[in-house]
Design a protein around this motif. Structure first.
Motif, PDB file in Angstrom:
ATOM      1  N   SER A  84     109.759 143.096  43.458  1.00 57.53           N
ATOM      2  CA  SER A  84     110.033 142.251  44.522  1.00 57.53           C
ATOM      3  C   SER A  84     108.847 141.578  44.874  1.00 57.53           C
ATOM      4  CB  SER A  84     110.412 143.004  45.764  1.00 57.53           C
ATOM      5  OG  SER A  84     110.518 141.885  46.888  1.00 57.53           O
ATOM      6  N   THR A  85     107.755 142.230  45.040  1.00 57.52           N
ATOM      7  CA  THR A  85     106.457 141.597  45.364  1.00 57.52           C
ATOM      8  C   THR A  85     105.779 140.869  44.253  1.00 57.52           C
ATOM      9  OG1 THR A  85     105.197 143.765  44.992  1.00 57.52           O
ATOM     10  CG2 THR A  85     105.670 143.140  47.223  1.00 57.52           C
ATOM     11  N   PHE A  86     105.833 141.292  42.844  1.00 55.74           N
ATOM     12  CA  PHE A  86     105.198 140.641  41.853  1.00 55.74           C
ATOM     13  C   PHE A  86     106.184 139.615  41.496  1.00 55.74           C
ATOM     14  CE2 PHE A  86     105.758 140.044  37.190  1.00 55.74           C
ATOM     15  CZ  PHE A  86     104.376 139.806  36.894  1.00 55.74           C
ATOM     16  N   ALA A  87     107.593 139.462  41.783  1.00 56.25           N
ATOM     17  CA  ALA A  87     108.256 138.086  41.518  1.00 56.25           C
ATOM     18  C   ALA A  87     107.825 137.250  42.608  1.00 56.25           C
ATOM     19  CB  ALA A  87     109.843 138.560  41.704  1.00 56.25           C
ATOM     20  N   MET A  88     107.647 137.577  43.764  1.00 58.24           N
ATOM     21  CA  MET A  88     107.161 136.728  44.882  1.00 58.24           C
ATOM     22  C   MET A  88     105.737 136.061  44.569  1.00 58.24           C
ATOM     23  SD  MET A  88     106.771 137.426  48.733  1.00 58.24           S
ATOM     24  CE  MET A  88     105.139 138.292  48.568  1.00 58.24           C
ATOM     25  N   SER A  89     104.755 136.932  44.045  1.00 57.63           N
ATOM     26  CA  SER A  89     103.611 136.241  43.816  1.00 57.63           C
ATOM     27  C   SER A  89     103.488 135.542  42.474  1.00 57.63           C
ATOM     28  CB  SER A  89     102.660 137.536  43.797  1.00 57.63           C
ATOM     29  OG  SER A  89     102.755 138.302  42.769  1.00 57.63           O
ATOM     30  N   LEU A  90     104.104 135.909  41.625  1.00 52.74           N
ATOM     31  CA  LEU A  90     104.100 135.065  40.438  1.00 52.74           C
ATOM     32  C   LEU A  90     104.788 133.748  40.612  1.00 52.74           C
ATOM     33  CD1 LEU A  90     103.508 134.852  37.510  1.00 52.74           C
ATOM     34  CD2 LEU A  90     105.808 135.830  37.025  1.00 52.74           C
ATOM     35  N   THR A  91     105.831 133.470  41.426  1.00 56.82           N
ATOM     36  CA  THR A  91     106.397 132.466  41.734  1.00 56.82           C
ATOM     37  C   THR A  91     105.801 131.391  42.563  1.00 56.82           C
ATOM     38  OG1 THR A  91     108.769 133.669  41.450  1.00 56.82           O
ATOM     39  CG2 THR A  91     108.646 131.297  42.437  1.00 56.82           C
ATOM     40  N   GLY A  92     104.869 132.173  43.480  1.00 59.46           N
ATOM     41  CA  GLY A  92     103.982 131.484  44.420  1.00 59.46           C
ATOM     42  C   GLY A  92     102.989 130.804  43.576  1.00 59.46           C
ATOM     43  N   ILE A  93     102.331 131.305  42.637  1.00 62.17           N
ATOM     44  CA  ILE A  93     101.358 130.790  41.613  1.00 62.17           C
ATOM     45  C   ILE A  93     101.761 129.727  40.863  1.00 62.17           C
ATOM     46  CG2 ILE A  93      99.904 131.315  39.726  1.00 62.17           C
ATOM     47  CD1 ILE A  93      99.363 134.123  40.625  1.00 62.17           C
ATOM     48  N   LEU A  94     103.104 129.911  40.449  1.00 64.56           N
ATOM     49  CA  LEU A  94     103.726 128.993  39.571  1.00 64.56           C
ATOM     50  C   LEU A  94     104.218 127.443  40.398  1.00 64.56           C
ATOM     51  CD1 LEU A  94     106.021 131.173  37.272  1.00 64.56           C
ATOM     52  CD2 LEU A  94     104.093 129.935  36.705  1.00 64.56           C
ATOM     53  N   PRO A 144      96.092 136.786  45.914  1.00 63.71           N
ATOM     54  CA  PRO A 144      95.823 138.308  46.372  1.00 63.71           C
ATOM     55  C   PRO A 144      97.080 139.145  46.603  1.00 63.71           C
ATOM     56  CG  PRO A 144      95.010 136.453  47.797  1.00 63.71           C
ATOM     57  CD  PRO A 144      95.589 135.745  46.757  1.00 63.71           C
ATOM     58  N   ALA A 145      98.416 138.464  46.606  1.00 65.48           N
ATOM     59  CA  ALA A 145      99.629 139.156  46.607  1.00 65.48           C
ATOM     60  C   ALA A 145      99.721 139.939  45.317  1.00 65.48           C
ATOM     61  CB  ALA A 145     100.633 138.399  47.062  1.00 65.48           C
ATOM     62  N   GLY A 146      99.352 139.007  44.137  1.00 65.45           N
ATOM     63  CA  GLY A 146      99.553 139.475  42.974  1.00 65.45           C
ATOM     64  C   GLY A 146      98.500 140.867  42.606  1.00 65.45           C
ATOM     65  N   ILE A 147      97.289 140.610  43.188  1.00 65.38           N
ATOM     66  CA  ILE A 147      96.435 141.597  43.053  1.00 65.38           C
ATOM     67  C   ILE A 147      96.805 143.074  43.692  1.00 65.38           C
ATOM     68  CG2 ILE A 147      93.975 142.549  43.647  1.00 65.38           C
ATOM     69  CD1 ILE A 147      93.156 139.692  43.350  1.00 65.38           C
ATOM     70  N   HIS A 148      97.431 142.769  44.887  1.00 65.32           N
ATOM     71  CA  HIS A 148      98.132 143.969  45.671  1.00 65.32           C
ATOM     72  C   HIS A 148      99.122 144.392  44.819  1.00 65.32           C
ATOM     73  CE1 HIS A 148     101.071 145.256  48.593  1.00 65.32           C
ATOM     74  NE2 HIS A 148     100.211 146.073  48.872  1.00 65.32           N
ATOM     75  N   CYS A 149     100.152 143.744  43.904  1.00 64.22           N
ATOM     76  CA  CYS A 149     100.902 144.289  43.269  1.00 64.22           C
ATOM     77  C   CYS A 149     100.349 145.580  42.008  1.00 64.22           C
ATOM     78  CB  CYS A 149     101.873 143.211  42.493  1.00 64.22           C
ATOM     79  SG  CYS A 149     102.752 142.312  43.420  1.00 64.22           S
ATOM     80  N   ILE A 150      99.392 144.882  41.756  1.00 61.58           N
ATOM     81  CA  ILE A 150      98.783 146.019  40.773  1.00 61.58           C
ATOM     82  C   ILE A 150      98.198 147.309  41.421  1.00 61.58           C
ATOM     83  CG2 ILE A 150      96.618 146.092  39.208  1.00 61.58           C
ATOM     84  CD1 ILE A 150      96.524 143.136  38.709  1.00 61.58           C
ATOM     85  N   PHE A 151      97.589 147.192  42.585  1.00 57.54           N
ATOM     86  CA  PHE A 151      97.340 148.249  43.341  1.00 57.54           C
ATOM     87  C   PHE A 151      98.586 149.132  43.726  1.00 57.54           C
ATOM     88  CE2 PHE A 151      93.352 146.245  43.925  1.00 57.54           C
ATOM     89  CZ  PHE A 151      92.432 147.144  44.078  1.00 57.54           C
ATOM     90  N   ILE A 152      99.811 148.489  44.040  1.00 59.16           N
ATOM     91  CA  ILE A 152     101.223 149.191  44.319  1.00 59.16           C
ATOM     92  C   ILE A 152     101.244 149.894  43.008  1.00 59.16           C
ATOM     93  CG2 ILE A 152     103.488 148.956  44.739  1.00 59.16           C
ATOM     94  CD1 ILE A 152     102.931 146.940  46.595  1.00 59.16           C
ATOM     95  N   TYR A 153     101.454 149.540  41.981  1.00 62.52           N
ATOM     96  CA  TYR A 153     101.857 149.903  40.630  1.00 62.52           C
ATOM     97  C   TYR A 153     100.912 151.184  40.198  1.00 62.52           C
ATOM     98  CZ  TYR A 153     103.097 150.306  35.711  1.00 62.52           C
ATOM     99  OH  TYR A 153     103.578 150.798  34.390  1.00 62.52           O
ATOM    100  N   LEU A 154      99.423 151.010  40.586  1.00 61.09           N
ATOM    101  CA  LEU A 154      98.708 151.889  40.090  1.00 61.09           C
ATOM    102  C   LEU A 154      98.512 153.091  41.158  1.00 61.09           C
ATOM    103  CD1 LEU A 154      95.703 149.837  38.712  1.00 61.09           C
ATOM    104  CD2 LEU A 154      97.462 150.966  37.401  1.00 61.09           C
ATOM    105  N   PHE A 155      98.537 152.933  42.406  1.00 63.31           N
ATOM    106  CA  PHE A 155      98.230 153.781  43.316  1.00 63.31           C
ATOM    107  C   PHE A 155      99.130 154.280  44.373  1.00 63.31           C
ATOM    108  CE2 PHE A 155      94.150 151.382  42.586  1.00 63.31           C
ATOM    109  CZ  PHE A 155      93.443 152.653  41.666  1.00 63.31           C
ATOM    110  N   ALA A 156     100.277 153.392  44.475  1.00 66.40           N
ATOM    111  CA  ALA A 156     101.579 153.865  45.675  1.00 66.40           C
ATOM    112  C   ALA A 156     102.185 154.809  44.834  1.00 66.40           C
ATOM    113  CB  ALA A 156     102.273 152.524  45.572  1.00 66.40           C
ATOM    114  N   LEU A 157     102.604 156.032  45.697  1.00 64.11           N
ATOM    115  CA  LEU A 157     103.305 157.239  45.570  1.00 64.11           C
ATOM    116  C   LEU A 157     104.912 157.066  45.604  1.00 64.11           C
ATOM    117  CD1 LEU A 157     100.935 159.866  46.887  1.00 64.11           C
ATOM    118  CD2 LEU A 157     101.139 159.017  44.576  1.00 64.11           C
ATOM    119  N   GLU A 158     105.617 157.448  44.814  1.00 65.69           N
ATOM    120  CA  GLU A 158     107.214 157.227  44.714  1.00 65.69           C
ATOM    121  C   GLU A 158     107.613 158.134  46.191  1.00 65.69           C
ATOM    122  OE1 GLU A 158     110.045 155.960  45.191  1.00 65.69           O
ATOM    123  OE2 GLU A 158     110.015 155.452  43.074  1.00 65.69           O
ATOM    124  N   SER A 159     108.846 157.871  46.528  1.00 63.13           N
ATOM    125  CA  SER A 159     109.481 158.708  47.708  1.00 63.13           C
ATOM    126  C   SER A 159     109.477 159.964  47.215  1.00 63.13           C
ATOM    127  CB  SER A 159     110.656 157.994  48.274  1.00 63.13           C
ATOM    128  OG  SER A 159     111.480 158.910  48.936  1.00 63.13           O
TER     129      SER A 159
END
Length: 516
Positions: free
Chosen positions: A154-164, A245-260
């Motif tokens: 969700s955040t990746f698509a939002m940030s990528l579209t914002g850049i486009l 910055p939102a795109g960079i945040h996506c990378i942090f979510i992918y690498l460091f966020a823990l699943e439920s």
């Protein structure tokens, strides 16, 4: 520290062995997350930052699509105070900032003399995308991707579209990309809220769920500062300053966020769920390693976790809750989005009023946890809606009497209660539905909030004929929908259920305890 915790750990394990019922994952989660450590706080902030960037995309058109200022070149036929630029030759006037056309969407795409429909098309398509995305994404089964992956995509698509968007060459491409952004971010708040709620214990849930809402407001406030810093640059720069910055945040979510861990357990991935709990609560690692062997096997879970969104409509209790909560959220949406919109009828400074409405949200994130911890869910929502509704009605009365300052204070009070009501219901919603359908249910309920907000412009427009009448409408609506909370079960102090069957069993147990 290890020596002091060992006897306590042994005592708990001995207690579990003495009880005839098997050790459940819910008991393990509640015990292992009984404390709120720094690592847990960092995980919540990491996920909650998604709402910071979400709020920036929601309000960014306030700056990028604003009507830019201009000045006259030929003063014989032009006067900025009285002249309508569409009635004079283009050579007689120029945009400010040395004629820079890229400052706004309006000037870059030559929309200054276009219809209001065309100028508002990007904002309209954004909200249409949010509604369509909310409906479509609600159909995705909870067990398909997981909480973390849904939030990431969700955040990746939002940030990528914002850049486009910075590549937009006309209003139609820009509007289409705004639709895509609205579609992509439509459930960002839901995914973040559910993920955070399922990674904390019952004790800490009221406070933990307020962190992402606080970050949402801070995102809106930071947007104003960013827009001011790039006020002389192209409107595309503002999109890049928020989307990169939102795109960079996506990378942090992918690498460091823990699943439920609850979702992992429901999918039969007990080992992964325990590993997540160990990372969140390292101090309970010994207990978790011992308790892991006593969890039910994967086959047992698969027999009870095959629920889908259709269960929300097939099972009477679930359908009843969905309808009741959607009614409440619809009314709160009308007040939350409508009250600030109708403030223009009070005849106060519009910039001051909007700034105060934004600031008044911050204390709600401190008050909401107190209400959730001290009082029941139903009484908190009911009393809050009644007070907020009464404030709206009295705002209408004071406005008719010409008491502008009192009316404005009551408007702030009504908006304050609407925000608290939303905060309370956000936690209440999570507790009313089990893990297997929680994402889908929360998505549908948040859509009711959006639909309620979509009705606000129509209702607020009645103030043109009778000033501030819309406040009375919002007030009566808020008070009325608050009464529906009496038909919902109380959930204070109860842990989250994972399956529809477990939810039904817990509800039956609560009824038995309250019956004479």
């Amino acid at each position: 520290m290890a020596d002091s915790s060992a006897p306590l750990l042994l005592t708990h394990l001995e207690e579990d062995e003495d009880t005839p019922s098997p050790l459940t994952f819910d008991k393990i989660l509640e015990k292992s997350l009984s404390d709120f450590g720094f690592s847990q706080f960092l995980q919540i902030v990491l996920v909650g930052l998604a709402l910071t960037f979400d709020s920036q995309q929601i309000f960014i058109t306030v700056f990028t699509d604003a009507y830019p200022t201009w000045h006259c070149l030929d003063h014989t036929i032009c006067n900025p105070a009285t002249t309508y630029i569409c009635k004079i030759p283009r050579s007689a006037w120029e945009w400010d900032d040395d004629g820079f056309k890229g400052k706004s969407v309006i000037s870059e795409f030559d929309l200054e003399c276009s219809s209001s429909f065309l100028r508002s098309l990007p904002s309209s398509t954004f909200y249409v995308g949010s509604i369509v995305g909310g409906i479509f994404l609600a159909m995705i089964p909870d067990g398909t991707l997981g909480r973390k992956q849904l939030l990431f995509f969700s955040t990746f698509a939002m940030s990528l579209t914002g850049i486009l968007i910075s590549l937009s060459s006309n209003i139609w491409i820009y509007s289409f990309l705004k639709f895509v952004i609205g579609f992509a971010r439509s459930q960002t708040g839901t995914y973040a809220l559910v993920l955070i709620s399922e990674r904390v214990s019952t004790k800490w849930r009221p406070r933990a769920t307020m962190i992402p809402f606080t970050l949402f407001v801070l995102g809106f406030m930071s947007l104003s500062g960013i827009a001011y810093l790039v006020r002389h640059a192209s409107w595309k720069v503002l999109y890049l300053c928020t989307s990169v910055p939102a795109g960079i945040h996506c990378i942090f979510i992918y690498l460091f966020a823990l699943e439920s861990p609850r979702w992992l357990h429901l999918e039969g991935k007990n080992e992964e769920a325990i590993e997540v709990l160990k990372k969140i609560s390292p101090a309970k690692r010994g207990y978790l390693e011992t308790a892991f062997s006593r969890l039910p096997p994967k086959e047992t879970l698969e027999q009870t976790s095959s629920s889908s969104i259709k269960d929300l409509f097939i099972r009477k209790w679930a359908f009843r809750r969905i309808v009741l909560v959607m009614i409440i959220m619809f009314g709160l949406g009308m007040s939350y989005y409508g009250v600030p919109l109708a403030v223009r009828d009070i005849k106060v400074n519009i910039y001051l009023s909007e700034a105060l409405n934004a600031m008044v949200e911050l204390p709600t994130f401190v008050i909401t946890p107190i209400l959730l911890e001290k009082f029941s869910r139903r009484s908190s929502v009911l009393v809050n809606c009644l007070i907020g509704g009464a404030s709206g009605v009295f705002c209408f009365v004071m406005s008719l009497l010409g008491r502008t300052k009192i009316a404005f204070a009551l408007e702030l009070g009504s908006f304050f209660c609407a925000r608290i009501g939303f905060n309370l219901m956000a936690v209440y919603m999570v507790e009313l539905f089990p893990t297997c359908v929680r994402n889908s249910a929360t998505t549908m309920l948040r859509q009711a909030l959006v639909v309620g907000g979509a009705c606000c412009p129509i209702i607020a427009s009645v103030g043109r004929n009778l000033p501030s009448l819309s406040f009375a409408v919002f007030g009566f609506t808020m008070s009325g929908v608050g009464l529906f909370v009496l038909l919902l079960p109380e959930t204070k102090g109860s842990s989250l259920c994972d399956t529809m069957e477990a939810q039904e069993q817990r509800d039956q147990a609560l009824k038995s305890n309250h019956s004479p």
